[in-house]
Design an enzyme around this catalytic site. Structure first.
Site, PDB file in Angstrom:
ATOM      1  N   HIS A   1      -0.286  -0.020 -10.093  1.00  0.00           N
ATOM      2  CA  HIS A   1      -0.911  -1.130  -9.222  1.00  0.00           C
ATOM      3  C   HIS A   1      -1.227  -2.460  -9.978  1.00  0.00           C
ATOM      4  CE1 HIS A   1      -3.325  -1.381  -5.326  1.00  0.00           C
ATOM      5  NE2 HIS A   1      -3.145  -2.592  -5.913  1.00  0.00           N
TER       6      HIS A   1
ATOM      7  N   ARG B   1       0.939  -1.332   0.091  1.00  0.00           N
ATOM      8  CA  ARG B   1       0.233  -0.057  -0.017  1.00  0.00           C
ATOM      9  C   ARG B   1       0.881   1.390  -0.080  1.00  0.00           C
ATOM     10  NH1 ARG B   1      -3.563  -2.624  -1.553  1.00  0.00           N
ATOM     11  NH2 ARG B   1      -5.265  -3.393  -0.546  1.00  0.00           N
TER      12      ARG B   1
HETATM   13  C1  OXD Z   1      -5.759  -6.029  -3.143  1.00  0.00           C
HETATM   14  C2  OXD Z   1      -5.146  -5.081  -4.019  1.00  0.00           C
HETATM   15  O1  OXD Z   1      -5.840  -5.781  -1.898  1.00  0.00           O
HETATM   16  O2  OXD Z   1      -4.890  -5.332  -5.579  1.00  0.00           O
HETATM   17  O3  OXD Z   1      -6.095  -7.261  -3.965  1.00  0.00           O
HETATM   18  O4  OXD Z   1      -4.264  -4.259  -3.732  1.00  0.00           O
END
Ligand code: OXD
Length: 307
Positions: free
Chosen positions: A270, A222
């Site tokens: 991401h 994150r």
């Molecule tokens: C998840 C993400 O938590 O893609 O699945 O970040």
């Protein structure tokens, strides 16, 4: 059975579509449709805080991803089980991403790409694989898969977790007391931690300065784990060689972010691990069936620890 899809990102049609194949009798509502508030099950990604508490029939909250931080950010959650996705395909995809990133620094593609842009032919000395220790923060299902793939590729691997675990081929460090020793030996640091109050901002100046000179960072957990200004300072000073960042506090990463243009930092969108909607749907359907049979669903998280 009424299922609400609750997300601030808007309608997640793909989820309703994938699930309606697995649960043909279910009715789907997308919050903020008023019917969503009467649903039995909530499928969530970044729900608006307070909405789940307004669902009196709710029996299960299910994340549609591996992370639950965006659900646990709601201070008014009702007392029902919260489940997450645990997907082998996703863990394997993240292991591929990390392996590529480790090779990128190990075989010095970061430097060669810069040289190629300036038409410079320079062959760097090849660093022995044994001298590229990879330190993995977070040894859950994804961290364990990443550790085992890297170790199979001959990299020395260390892992750091809240509590001690035994893992073949991995030197495991545990808790705050062992974090400095773990960091001091990591030539490449990979962060796969869950986001909790304890781990937010853990990639800060103090901890990143403990890495050996010329170490690199790979972040695919994150954005909130990283203190961006601290990384920028350490990359500019040369203490940290570079970083591959896949997650950010604000996504998409704004065009004005200095992360896009700082030499040594590579931004990816991401993408390190994306579970297939059909696989997510089959896990959710299985958990709903277990709930109906009075069994405990799989992958229930513990809200008190945050994962
Ligand atoms: C998840 C993400 O938590 O893609 O699945 O970040």
């Amino acid at each position: 059975m009424d299922i609400a899809i609750v997300s601030r990102l808007g309608k997640l049609e793909f989820m309703a579509q994938a699930l309606s194949e697995a649960l043909p009798e279910a009715r789907f509502f997308h919050w903020p449709e008023p019917e969503a508030l009467s649903a039995d099950i909530a499928l969530c990604w970044a729900p608006e805080p307070g909405v789940l508490a307004r669902m009196p029939n709710l029996r299960l909250i299910h994340s549609i991803g591996a992370g639950v931080d965006s659900i646990l950010a709601d201070p008014h959650l009702p007392p029902v089980p919260i489940c997450r996705i645990r997907d082998e395909g996703l863990a394997r995809a993240m292991a591929d991403y990390v392996l590529w990133s480790v090779l990128y620094f190990h075989r010095q593609f970061d430097r060669v790409i810069v040289n190629a842009g300036q038409h410079i032919w320079h062959r760097y000395e090849q660093r022995a694989r044994e001298k590229m220790r990879v330190g993995i923060m977070g040894l859950g299902s994804i961290g364990s898969e990443v550790a085992s793939v890297l170790s199979q590729h001959g990299y020395p691997v260390s892992g750091w977790a809240r509590s001690r675990k035994d893992m073949a081929g991995v030197d495991v460090y545990a808790g705050d007391a062992e974090l400095p020793n773990f960091l001091e030996s990591a030539n490449v640091l990979v962060c796969l931690l869950p986001l909790t109050a304890e781990t937010e901002g853990i990639l800060n100046h103090r901890h990143l300065s403990m890495l050996p000179e010329d170490a690199s960072l790979i972040l695919c957990s994150r954005g909130e784990h990283l203190v961006v200004e601290d990384l920028l300072e350490l990359v500019k000073s040369g203490h940290v060689r570079g970083a591959i960042l896949d997650v950010f506090t604000s996504e998409p990463l704004p065009a004005c972010s200095p992360l896009w243009s700082t030499p040594g930092i590579l931004v990816t969108p991401h993408m390190s691990g994306l579970a297939k909607p059909r696989d997510i749907a089959s896990q959710i359907a299985e958990n709903i069936a277990r709930l109906e049979r009075g069994e405990t669903p799989h992958s229930v998280i513990d809200p008190s620890v945050g994962y």
